[in-house]
Design a protein around this motif. Structure first.
Motif, short mmCIF file in Angstrom:
data_model
loop_
_atom_site.label_atom_id
_atom_site.label_comp_id
_atom_site.label_asym_id
_atom_site.label_seq_id
_atom_site.Cartn_x
_atom_site.Cartn_y
_atom_site.Cartn_z
N CYS A 1 6.76 1.81 -11.83
CA CYS A 1 6.36 0.72 -10.93
C CYS A 1 7.48 0.43 -9.93
CB CYS A 1 6.08 -0.55 -11.73
SG CYS A 1 4.46 -0.57 -12.47
N GLN B 1 0.87 -1.18 0.00
CA GLN B 1 0.00 0.00 0.00
C GLN B 1 0.90 1.22 0.00
OE1 GLN B 1 -3.00 -0.17 -0.53
NE2 GLN B 1 -4.18 -1.51 0.79
N LEU B 2 0.48 2.27 -0.65
CA LEU B 2 1.28 3.49 -0.67
C LEU B 2 0.69 4.51 0.31
CD1 LEU B 2 1.82 3.93 -4.52
CD2 LEU B 2 3.16 2.59 -2.91
N THR B 3 1.50 5.47 0.69
CA THR B 3 1.00 6.57 1.52
C THR B 3 0.23 7.54 0.62
OG1 THR B 3 2.89 7.98 1.12
CG2 THR B 3 3.08 6.42 2.96
N LEU C 1 2.56 9.29 -7.59
CA LEU C 1 2.36 8.31 -8.66
C LEU C 1 1.43 8.89 -9.73
CD1 LEU C 1 2.57 5.30 -9.72
CD2 LEU C 1 0.50 4.86 -8.39
N GLN D 1 -4.71 6.61 -6.90
CA GLN D 1 -5.19 5.28 -6.50
C GLN D 1 -5.84 4.55 -7.67
OE1 GLN D 1 -7.53 6.83 -3.25
NE2 GLN D 1 -6.23 5.81 -1.73
N TYR E 1 7.98 2.89 -7.04
CA TYR E 1 7.03 2.82 -5.93
C TYR E 1 6.92 1.41 -5.35
CZ TYR E 1 5.78 7.51 -7.37
OH TYR E 1 5.84 8.84 -7.69
N TYR F 1 -3.07 3.14 -9.60
CA TYR F 1 -2.54 2.02 -8.83
C TYR F 1 -3.36 0.76 -9.11
CZ TYR F 1 -1.74 -0.60 -4.40
OH TYR F 1 -1.47 -1.54 -3.44
N LEU G 1 6.03 -1.32 -6.84
CA LEU G 1 4.84 -2.03 -7.31
C LEU G 1 5.24 -3.09 -8.32
CD1 LEU G 1 2.51 1.05 -7.88
CD2 LEU G 1 2.61 -0.45 -5.88
N GLN H 1 2.47 9.30 -1.64
CA GLN H 1 3.00 8.47 -2.73
C GLN H 1 1.97 8.28 -3.83
OE1 GLN H 1 4.23 5.16 -0.19
NE2 GLN H 1 6.28 5.29 -1.12
N TYR H 2 0.70 8.08 -3.43
CA TYR H 2 -0.36 7.96 -4.45
C TYR H 2 -0.41 9.22 -5.30
CZ TYR H 2 -2.52 3.67 -2.65
OH TYR H 2 -2.76 2.38 -2.29
#
Lengths: 368, 357
Positions: free
Chosen positions: A319, A4-6, A13, A266, A322, A269, A324, A9-10
């Motif tokens: 990706c 999960q990102l903060t 991204l 998100q 982060y 994501y 991912l 971070q979202y």
């Protein structure tokens, strides 16, 4: 398993991917137009050649070559041209012949019905259980979060039937049969969709299974069989490519609750984690409609598909930045993974729990 | 009959793409449904105008002098469409001429001026527009034009002379100076040949014209002393249009004036504040611009446009903007092209906007 990102971070991204998108959009121009026009020319030439060779269908090599050319024509028409044009990837050209609102493809599914269930429902709610109707297409159990019941024992059989009759499956998908069964939707509400299906279906069937066979006179049957084979080849190919886009192991699904208040970051994501790529040659990518770059396609569904391979390294780097996953693999690996899932999920969870660790829902794993 | 049946069979075989999608790959002019035109000659008549002779495909239904066609060319991958009035007689068979002035900011006109060559194939519409000669030709006619507005009235002049019209015709044209008058040699030759045709040139930036400065009542009287008793056909920049309109309205003879607005209305200034009015043309509704997206504004106006994701990815809400400037909320880019397809959910109006909704 994807982290999960903060919130920051979202947001970052989202900014990174928006910037990439903007850069590609600003660069669209003559080269993109020339590319799609070339593909259209090749498709039309293959179609004319395929139809023509079937008039010589009494010679087995001509029949085979005709079926091959017609199959390739239908694959190009449906995938690199139809799917992508109807996404609005070429609307910026303002060419009515390649505009998402006017294009029709060489398959029985009417463009207008498909655009609603694909562009809107599937691309907006990608991999949200209960909202994305492409998860199992209302027929299959393809995600552990779908509750098992004895109907799903037939999972492999349904999948095989769907593959063989894929164009009809895509057409009927827009009726939303599962909603009709549950009473959420009334039969009378499907009148407009059914009318479009009827008109399109009649024209397609007439062309492939009556007019061209009749025109070939004594070769009626070979031509009919040739056209059926070409449609079958396209069905199997499209099924294989599309099932590799969201169903290989490692692709995650989401719940309505966790996606209720998504930010743009998100949403990106979810698109990245909900899609999988297929590696291959440039020709393979073209024949897959560049859906072999499903991740890039789901991030930017309205960018011309020829750009996906070009931006793939950058998406992959984002990706990595982060932490991912970037789900990719050869066709055999991804298809094998999908088939394994179809068979495994045919059985109740308690039978397969010992056998594989992947039966936990993706959501449970993410939460863990 | 047999041709129609044959065509229908071919269309059924070509479904879903249509016959033209195959024929055009053989040759771009070989179409059965779409109207196209091929440039058969190119003349650069003044330093900033180009005259194209265009031969349309069989579907062309001809035009009446004063009407315009929409012409499309592909520039850097994008099909761009502009309206131009033929300058030739409506009686000339098989082709027509377009005289196009390259404006400073004019993407298409500049492109055509630089790139048009013999053989170029363009997309065309059928002729449109209500600015035409009265079907019962008036005896005396005043034709007034300015700048690139010369083309529809030149077509009227040529049509009338082709018809052997022997009533008085005054052709009053305004330009900066003599070198800016397109088709000047043709016009002079025509006036010399026809005693009933008088050519009057008004120059705003030079002293060697028949008239000097901007159009006034005196100009009209000098050019056509009978102008209060005969119909006038007027096409030109907004300043000329307003000046002539004022003279006619002042004399209470506005009913004699037939006009065509040629230049686009000035573009509204780009500000952060919402200004202007959003017009939903098909439903006949209007509302002041609230600054929100066009999808939200349409819904606020009681409309229910088709839509899906509301975030610019699904294209369900794509609609035609017929006029006005809009901004893409994602990129901040603005666009002003007429008849442009836009995604309502990610566009906000900048000033007045008209949608085909």
């Amino acid at each position: 398993m994807a982290p999960q990102l903060t919130p920051d971070q979202y947001a970052a991204l989202g900014r990174d991917l928006d910037a990439l998108r903007q850069r590609v959009l600003a660069d669209l121009g003559e080269a993109d137009r020339a590319y799609i026009l070339d593909i259209v020319k090749i498709q039309r030439a293959l179609e004319v050649a395929g139809r023509g060779l079937l008039f010589l269908g009494f010679l087995p090599p001509a029949w085979l070559a005709g079926v091959g050319a017609l199959s390739l024509s239908k694959i190009l028409d449906n995938m690199e041209i139809g799917h992508n044009v109807m996404h609005g990837q070429y609307d910026w050209m303002r060419d009515p012949a390649l505009n998402s609102r006017m294009f029709e493809w060489d398959t029985v599914a009417p463009a207008e019905n498909w655009k609603h269930s694909h562009n809107y429902v599937h691309h907006t709610y990608t991999n949200i259980i209960g909202k994305d109707r492409d998860i199992g297409y209302g027929v299959l159990r393809i995600d552990p979060a779908q509750k098992w019941n004895p109907y799903y024992l037939g999972n492999p059989v349904y999948a095989a039937l769907l593959a063989v009759f894929f164009q009809w499956g895509v057409m009927l998908h827009d009726l939303e049969a599962e909603k009709l069964a549950s009473g959420e939707k009334k039969w009378s509400e499907t009148a407009a969709e059914r009318r479009r299906m009827w008109h399109k279906g009649v024209k397609q069937v007439l062309k492939d299974y009556a007019l061209f066979p009749a025109l070939s006179g004594p070769l009626f049957l070979p031509t009919l069989l040739g056209n059926m084979t070409a449609n079958l080849a396209r069905n199997l190919w499209a099924f294989a490519i599309i099932f590799c886009g969201h169903f290989p192991t490692g692709v995650e699904s989401f719940t309505e609750e966790e996606t209720a208040d998504e930010t743009r970051g998100q949403w990106y994501y979810r698109q990245m984690l909900g899609s999988a790529n297929i590696t291959g040659s440039p020709l393979f990518h073209i024949l897959s409609g560049n859906l072999s770059h499903q991740i890039e396609h789901h991030l930017f569904p309205d960018i011309p598909a020829r750009r996906y391979p070009m931006i793939a390294p950058e998406v992959r780097a984002i990706c990595a930045k982060y932490g991912l996953p970037y789900n990719t693999g050869g066709l055999a690996k991804q298809l094998g993974s999908v088939f394994g899932k179809i068979v495994r999920l045919a059985l109740p969870d308690r039978l397969t729990r010992a056998w594989s660790g992947t039966v936990e829902t993706d959501r449970a794993r993410r939460a863990a | 009959m047999a041709v129609t049946a044959g065509l229908r069979l071919l269309e059924a075989l070509a479904t879903p793409h249509g016959l033209d999608r195959y024929l055009e790959l053989v040759h771009p002019m070989l179409t059965v449904r779409e109207l196209r035109g091929q440039v058969t000659s190119v003349h650069r008549t003044t330093s900033d105008t180009v005259t194209l002779t265009i031969r349309p495909t069989r579907r062309w239904r001809g035009f009446r002098s004063g009407q315009f066609v929409r012409l499309s060319v592909v520039i850097d991958g994008i099909r761009r469409t502009r309206c131009y009035s033929p300058s030739t007689s409506e009686h000339r068979p098989g082709s027509f001429d377009l005289t196009i002035k390259a404006h400073d900011g004019g993407l298409v006109s500049r492109w055509l001026h630089a790139n048009a060559r013999t053989g170029l194939v363009v997309h065309l519409s059928q002729a449109e527009g209500e600015f035409t000669l009265d079907t019962a030709r008036p005896r005396r006619v005043l034709l007034v034009s300015g700048g690139s507005g010369i083309t529809p009235v030149l077509s009227m002049l040529r049509t009338l002379t082709d018809e052997g019209h022997d009533g008085e015709i005054v052709f009053l044209h305004y330009a900066y100076r003599r070198s800016d008058v397109p088709h000047l040699a043709d016009l002079r030759a025509l006036a010399d040949r026809r005693p009933n045709v008088r050519l009057v040139l008004g120059y705003t930036d030079a002293a060697d014209g028949d008239l000097q400065g901007f159009c006034t009542e005196e100009h009209l009287r000098a050019a056509a002393p009978w102008f209060t008793e005969a119909p006038a056909y007027l096409c030109g920049p907004p300043g000329l249009m307003a000046a002539v309109r004022a003279v006619y309205d002042g004399l209470g003879i506005g009913g004699l004036l037939r006009t065509e607005e040629f230049a686009p209305a000035p573009v509204a200034v780009d500000t952060a504040e919402a200004t202007g009015t959003v017009t939903f043309a098909r439903s006949g509704r209007r509302a002041p611009n609230s600054g929100r997206t066009l999808l939200e504004q349409a819904e606020a106006a009681g409309l229910t446009p088709e839509h899906g994701c509301r975030m610019g990815i699904c294209f369900s809400c794509t609609s035609v903007k017929t006029a006005g400037r809009v901004r893409d909320v994602r990129s901040g880019e603005t666009s002003t092209d007429p008849d442009e397809e836009i995604q309502l959910c990610v566009r906000v109006p900048v000033g007045d906007v008209t949608l085909d909704l």
